[in-house]
Enzyme design. Structure first.
Site, PDB file in Angstrom:
ATOM      1  N   VAL A   1      -3.836  -3.893  -3.710  1.00 51.86           N
ATOM      2  CA  VAL A   1      -3.153  -2.951  -4.592  1.00 51.86           C
ATOM      3  C   VAL A   1      -3.866  -1.601  -4.534  1.00 51.86           C
ATOM      4  O   VAL A   1      -5.090  -1.540  -4.409  1.00 51.86           O
ATOM      5  CB  VAL A   1      -3.073  -3.495  -6.046  1.00 51.86           C
ATOM      6  CG1 VAL A   1      -4.443  -3.631  -6.669  1.00 51.86           C
ATOM      7  CG2 VAL A   1      -2.180  -2.647  -6.911  1.00 51.86           C
ATOM      8  N   CYS A   2      -3.079  -0.522  -4.572  1.00 51.32           N
ATOM      9  CA  CYS A   2      -3.615   0.838  -4.640  1.00 51.32           C
ATOM     10  C   CYS A   2      -2.884   1.546  -5.779  1.00 51.32           C
ATOM     11  O   CYS A   2      -2.459   0.919  -6.735  1.00 51.32           O
ATOM     12  CB  CYS A   2      -3.444   1.552  -3.303  1.00 51.32           C
ATOM     13  SG  CYS A   2      -1.713   1.813  -2.838  1.00 51.32           S
ATOM     14  N   TYR A   3      -2.736   2.858  -5.697  1.00 48.68           N
ATOM     15  CA  TYR A   3      -2.050   3.598  -6.757  1.00 48.68           C
ATOM     16  C   TYR A   3      -0.541   3.344  -6.759  1.00 48.68           C
ATOM     17  O   TYR A   3       0.038   2.975  -7.774  1.00 48.68           O
ATOM     18  CB  TYR A   3      -2.285   5.106  -6.597  1.00 48.68           C
ATOM     19  CG  TYR A   3      -3.695   5.528  -6.865  1.00 48.68           C
ATOM     20  CD1 TYR A   3      -4.153   5.709  -8.162  1.00 48.68           C
ATOM     21  CD2 TYR A   3      -4.576   5.742  -5.816  1.00 48.68           C
ATOM     22  CE1 TYR A   3      -5.458   6.095  -8.407  1.00 48.68           C
ATOM     23  CE2 TYR A   3      -5.880   6.129  -6.050  1.00 48.68           C
ATOM     24  CZ  TYR A   3      -6.318   6.308  -7.352  1.00 48.68           C
ATOM     25  OH  TYR A   3      -7.604   6.684  -7.581  1.00 48.68           O
TER      26      TYR A   3
END
Length: 106
Positions: A63-65
């Site tokens: 997961v990232c932004y």
């Protein structure tokens, strides 16, 4: 070579409930501010140790932004030998909207 799969937060949550490892590739301040419970913060300083100690066959959710950087990270992790890798579309922002009760600070 196996490729990573792009998934929505709902599928990420299902994998999480089944014991998948969640890694968060956002910057340290964003991770400290708010993240998915039991997720691991991964950056250039921690990646080598993470890979060395990881079970390469265990599902790995990145997961990232917003779901963009996580795709590059997921592709890299596949290249490092992980066999079951997912990137969360919409990233942490969509996760937080979908599962506000499934985020923690600190």
């Amino acid at each position: 070579m196996t490729e990573f799969k792009r998934i929505p937060p709902e599928q990420a949550q299902a994998l999480r409930e089944q014991g998948a490892v969640l890694v968060d590739v956002r910057d340290p301040q964003a991770f400290e501010s708010n993240h998915i419970p039991d997720s691991v913060h991964l950056d250039n300083h921690s990646i080598a140790d993470f890979i060395r100690e990881a079970d390469l066959d265990k599902p790995l959710v990145v997961v990232c932004y917003h779901g963009n950087s996580s795709q590059s990270a997921a592709a890299y992790l596949v290249g490092q030998g992980f066999s079951d890798v997912y990137s969360v579309d919409g990233g942490f922002e969509l996760w937080r909207t979908t599962y506000p009760q499934e985020t923690v600070q600190g």
